[in-house]
Scaffold this motif. Sequence first.
Motif, short mmCIF file in Angstrom:
data_model
loop_
_atom_site.label_atom_id
_atom_site.label_comp_id
_atom_site.label_asym_id
_atom_site.label_seq_id
_atom_site.Cartn_x
_atom_site.Cartn_y
_atom_site.Cartn_z
N ALA A 1 0.38 -1.25 -0.32
CA ALA A 1 0.30 -0.18 -0.07
C ALA A 1 0.93 1.46 0.26
O ALA A 1 0.55 2.54 -0.97
CB ALA A 1 -1.04 0.09 1.40
N LEU A 2 2.04 1.54 0.50
CA LEU A 2 3.21 2.61 1.26
C LEU A 2 3.83 3.40 -0.41
O LEU A 2 4.09 4.09 -0.84
CB LEU A 2 3.88 2.07 1.96
CG LEU A 2 3.24 1.88 3.68
CD1 LEU A 2 4.65 1.49 4.33
CD2 LEU A 2 2.95 3.69 3.91
N VAL A 3 3.57 1.60 -1.75
CA VAL A 3 4.36 2.46 -2.32
C VAL A 3 3.68 3.23 -3.24
O VAL A 3 4.17 4.30 -4.21
CB VAL A 3 4.55 0.90 -3.88
CG1 VAL A 3 5.95 0.53 -3.15
CG2 VAL A 3 3.42 0.22 -4.01
N ALA A 4 2.17 3.52 -3.13
CA ALA A 4 1.57 4.56 -3.78
C ALA A 4 1.94 5.96 -2.98
O ALA A 4 0.97 6.85 -3.84
CB ALA A 4 -0.46 4.16 -4.19
N GLU A 5 2.40 6.26 -2.43
CA GLU A 5 2.67 6.99 -1.43
C GLU A 5 1.53 7.30 -0.86
O GLU A 5 0.80 8.64 -0.75
CB GLU A 5 3.75 8.48 -2.35
CG GLU A 5 5.49 8.11 -2.70
CD GLU A 5 5.85 8.50 -3.52
OE1 GLU A 5 5.47 9.35 -3.24
OE2 GLU A 5 7.03 8.49 -3.48
N PRO A 6 0.30 6.88 -0.14
CA PRO A 6 -0.53 7.99 0.04
C PRO A 6 -0.63 8.21 1.17
O PRO A 6 0.21 8.83 2.30
CB PRO A 6 -1.25 6.19 0.57
CG PRO A 6 -0.93 5.55 1.46
CD PRO A 6 1.16 5.10 0.54
#
Length: 251
Positions: A161-166
């Motif tokens: 999920a973090l690779v989307a830089e949320p």
Amino acid sequence: MSEPFLEISGIGRRFSGFVALDGVSAVFQPNRVTAVIGPNGAGKSTLFNVLSGVLPPSSGSIRFKGRDLTGTKQHRFAHLGIARSYQITTIFQALSVHENVRVAAQALRTRYDIWRDRRRLRELDDRADAALAAVGLSARRHDPARSLGHGQQRALEIAIALVAEPELLLLDEPTAGMGPEETRDMVGLIERLAADRTILLVEHKMKMILGLSDRILVLHHGRLIADGTPAQVQADPEVRRVYLGQSHGYA
């Protein structure tokens, strides 16, 4: 006056004749940890599905950083800064830890292109490595995902999920199935992640929620019955009657 970070207004969701959410409204400020609690069937997962674009609301609206997201397609949510993990782990068991995260990064950044020089995708590798470092899995980079323990697989899903830089991260029961040690590790991870992003989580472990959350929303039969600090919610007589005062307790 600036727009709220996230605002949901009168959110309703119906499935045929069943009302899963009934006029839920709330405003969220950035860089806070908010827990959503309630008995089974209260509407928690439905709310998360609406907030992540999995389900459109039957009524009401969602505004994120001033933008109306009502009716936006699910795949757009990650590009707009909203990502989530799921209650059931959804990783590729046969791929390496790094490959799991890199696939997610590539899905966000590029189209499939058999002629693309792999060296031009170095930025995707770097992004995957950064996400693994954030969740403490750098040392397991080359290991197959199936070799990870349950808690580490949950951390891997968060890295994906973090690779989307949320800016907004939704965590659906992040400690489900974990023992005390794994739960402590996950709490520490959530605290680190909350330093520079907003987190909403659904959880059942009340001791964890009361110690971790800045704010708690309580749902019951699809309606929001309480919204406040852990101390305020803990003292609310209606909450104690329908949820906290039952078998869940405060332990």
